[in-house]
Design a protein around this motif. Structure first.
Motif, PDB file in Angstrom:
ATOM      1  N   ALA A 193       0.834  -1.209   0.000  1.00 18.19           N
ATOM      2  CA  ALA A 193       0.000   0.000   0.000  1.00 18.19           C
ATOM      3  C   ALA A 193       0.868   1.259   0.000  1.00 18.19           C
ATOM      4  O   ALA A 193       0.520   2.267  -0.617  1.00 18.19           O
ATOM      5  CB  ALA A 193      -0.927  -0.004   1.214  1.00 18.19           C
TER       6      ALA A 193
ATOM      7  N   GLN B  13      -1.972   9.553   2.456  1.00 17.11           N
ATOM      8  CA  GLN B  13      -2.041   8.097   2.635  1.00 17.11           C
ATOM      9  C   GLN B  13      -0.642   7.474   2.691  1.00 17.11           C
ATOM     10  O   GLN B  13      -0.401   6.531   3.436  1.00 17.11           O
ATOM     11  CB  GLN B  13      -2.874   7.446   1.514  1.00 17.11           C
ATOM     12  CG  GLN B  13      -3.027   5.943   1.773  1.00 17.11           C
ATOM     13  CD  GLN B  13      -3.846   5.216   0.732  1.00 17.11           C
ATOM     14  OE1 GLN B  13      -4.684   5.825   0.051  1.00 17.11           O
ATOM     15  NE2 GLN B  13      -3.628   3.917   0.589  1.00 17.11           N
TER      16      GLN B  13
ATOM     17  N   GLU C  30       0.606   4.848   5.479  1.00 17.97           N
ATOM     18  CA  GLU C  30       1.073   3.476   5.190  1.00 17.97           C
ATOM     19  C   GLU C  30       2.464   3.228   5.775  1.00 17.97           C
ATOM     20  O   GLU C  30       2.754   2.138   6.252  1.00 17.97           O
ATOM     21  CB  GLU C  30       1.076   3.194   3.681  1.00 17.97           C
ATOM     22  CG  GLU C  30      -0.258   3.400   2.960  1.00 17.97           C
ATOM     23  CD  GLU C  30      -1.412   2.549   3.469  1.00 17.97           C
ATOM     24  OE1 GLU C  30      -1.241   1.795   4.453  1.00 17.97           O
ATOM     25  OE2 GLU C  30      -2.512   2.653   2.889  1.00 17.97           O
TER      26      GLU C  30
ATOM     27  N   GLU D 132      -7.340  -3.170   0.209  1.00 15.74           N
ATOM     28  CA  GLU D 132      -7.674  -2.485   1.468  1.00 15.74           C
ATOM     29  C   GLU D 132      -9.096  -2.812   1.913  1.00 15.74           C
ATOM     30  O   GLU D 132      -9.374  -2.854   3.113  1.00 15.74           O
ATOM     31  CB  GLU D 132      -7.475  -0.974   1.321  1.00 15.74           C
ATOM     32  CG  GLU D 132      -6.004  -0.633   1.102  1.00 15.74           C
ATOM     33  CD  GLU D 132      -5.702   0.853   1.093  1.00 15.74           C
ATOM     34  OE1 GLU D 132      -6.393   1.582   0.362  1.00 15.74           O
ATOM     35  OE2 GLU D 132      -4.781   1.270   1.802  1.00 15.74           O
TER      36      GLU D 132
ATOM     37  N   GLU E 119      -7.565   3.061   7.396  1.00 15.59           N
ATOM     38  CA  GLU E 119      -7.907   2.280   6.198  1.00 15.59           C
ATOM     39  C   GLU E 119      -9.311   2.609   5.683  1.00 15.59           C
ATOM     40  O   GLU E 119      -9.550   2.577   4.479  1.00 15.59           O
ATOM     41  CB  GLU E 119      -7.811   0.774   6.463  1.00 15.59           C
ATOM     42  CG  GLU E 119      -6.406   0.262   6.753  1.00 15.59           C
ATOM     43  CD  GLU E 119      -5.375   0.577   5.672  1.00 15.59           C
ATOM     44  OE1 GLU E 119      -5.750   0.865   4.515  1.00 15.59           O
ATOM     45  OE2 GLU E 119      -4.183   0.553   6.006  1.00 15.59           O
TER      46      GLU E 119
ATOM     47  N   HIS F 227      -8.892   5.342   3.466  1.00 14.53           N
ATOM     48  CA  HIS F 227      -8.232   4.964   2.202  1.00 14.53           C
ATOM     49  C   HIS F 227      -9.225   4.322   1.234  1.00 14.53           C
ATOM     50  O   HIS F 227      -9.189   4.572   0.034  1.00 14.53           O
ATOM     51  CB  HIS F 227      -7.063   4.003   2.460  1.00 14.53           C
ATOM     52  CG  HIS F 227      -6.038   4.555   3.404  1.00 14.53           C
ATOM     53  ND1 HIS F 227      -5.044   3.783   3.956  1.00 14.53           N
ATOM     54  CD2 HIS F 227      -5.849   5.816   3.879  1.00 14.53           C
ATOM     55  CE1 HIS F 227      -4.290   4.544   4.747  1.00 14.53           C
ATOM     56  NE2 HIS F 227      -4.760   5.767   4.715  1.00 14.53           N
TER      57      HIS F 227
HETATM   58 FE   LIG Z   1      -4.267   1.851   3.490  1.00 12.46          FE
END
Ligand SMILES: [Fe+2]
Ligand SMILES: [Fe+2]
Length: 369
Positions: free
Chosen positions: A117, A140, A144, A194, A225, A228
């Motif tokens: 990711a 993001q 990660e 994800e 997440e 995301h």
């Molecule tokens: Fe993620």
């Protein structure tokens, strides 16, 4: 952050570094219009909700053996044999080994998925045409990196047991990172990998109720997440229903079907049986067929299916495949935009509570019967 690595991650046979070849466009957006308010709002949220891995309580003593022993004393062992229905009855020590290794395997795959990711979100920064999506993707990337850091520390400092990347997950990550089309980076990572991870994290929380450190880690990572996944859904919204030709759409359908198979197969855990010296074929057949494991694998798609539906990707072809895999049962659940707070499906909770708290259930049944 400094921490002691009691047991480093095993290095794959192919060596410590792996390069994935890809040709992609890095796109400048000279307009800076920042018109997509939903992405800007998500970006603001991402910045405000960022956290520091060093702030977790790393002094917590993680002792899975003690936890398993306490469960055994509470009489869960015999029930686990019943619920899991393994190829042969496992004694207490074997149940402990299975618990330790499956947990370490699952967390190791989370770690490797997080590294995937990290690379994929960096790729989105370069590929996606709109500036506001680059902003969010950059946010993001930082999330990660933190997720990799946290799982790595937990595995090496706390568990001292870990696994290399599962071949199916490895193949899927390669596919995502090598693809030149920006929407497929999103579709593969944000929607499929994800989306599955969100459900798997929910499972992890249910499996380890007595372990406060992993509870804290998982709660924090799930919050990230869910943003995301929402980022993926908001960015791709409208694309598949208005902008693609039928042959372009067919390629996406193909990609979804292949990713779905890879994700299901990765969960058979053959590496665990190999490491434990158990007959691999027999145990893979068990993982393939036993109702508990089948149910577990199916539930991991509970977030993916409604998100695909929202994007217009539950096309007749994908539906036909999902029908075969019995995944359409999730199509009416709420998608990641409607429901950013992720709750594991009720079915999953029931299944696990049945396995982990058998006595309570039996007592309840006796009382009601
Ligand atoms: Fe993620
Ligand atoms: Fe992550």
């Amino acid at each position: 952050m400094k921490y002691e690595q009691h047991n480093p991650l095993p290095i794959p046979k192919s060596g410590p570094y792996q390069s994935i070849q890809s040709t992609m466009d890095s796109v400048f957006d000279w307009q800076y219009e920042l018109r997509r308010q939903n992405l800007m709002a998500l970006y603001e949220k991402g910045k405000a909700l960022s956290w520091n891995a060093s702030d977790l309580d790393w002094s917590i003593d993680v002792d899975i053996e003690r936890m398993t022993r306490e469960r055994r004393e509470a009489g869960v062992g015999g029930m686990l044999n019943q619920v899991l229905n393994p190829p042969r009855q496992l004694d207490d020590d074997e149940l402990l080994q299975m618990n330790l290794h499956m947990n370490a395997w699952m967390l190791s795959q989370f770690l490797h998925g997080e590294q995937g990711a990290l690379l994929a979100s960096a790729k989105v920064v370069q590929q996606v045409p709109w500036e506001e999506a680059k902003f969010y993707a950059a946010n993001q990337v930082a999330d990660e990196a933190r997720h990799v850091e946290v799982y790595h520390r937990y595995l090496t400092e706390k568990l001292g047991l870990s696994y290399e990347v599962n071949p199916h997950l490895g193949t899927l990550l390669d596919d995502i990172l090598s693809d030149s089309r920006w929407d497929l980076t999103y579709l593969g990572m944000q929607i499929m990998v994800e989306g599955l991870a969100l459900a798997a994290f929910g499972m992890q929380k249910l499996l380890m109720p007595e372990e406060p450190l992993i509870q804290d880690i998982t709660t924090r990572i799930m919050a990230d997440e869910s943003r995301h996944v929402a980022f993926g859904v908001l960015s791709l919204e409208g694309l598949y229903t208005t902008e693609l030709t039928s042959s372009e759409l067919a390629e996406r359908e193909e990609f979804i079907i292949e990713a779905t198979h890879l994700m299901r197969d990765r969960l058979l855990m053959h590496q665990v049986y190999e490491r434990l010296g158990w007959p691999v074929d027999e145990w893979v057949a068990w993982a393939t067929n036993t109702p508990f494991m089948r149910g577990f694998r199916q539930m991991l798609f509970s977030k993916i299916v409604p998100n695909l539906k929202r994007l217009g990707l539950l096309t007749p072809r994908v539906r036909a495949e999902y029908e075969k895999l019995d995944l359409l049962r999730y199509e009416h659940l709420r998608d990641s935009v409607e429901d950013p707070e992720v709750a594991p499906p009720e079915e999953l909770v029931q299944l696990l509570m049945g396995a982990l708290a058998p006595q309570a259930e039996q007592a309840e049944q006796a009382a009601s019967g």
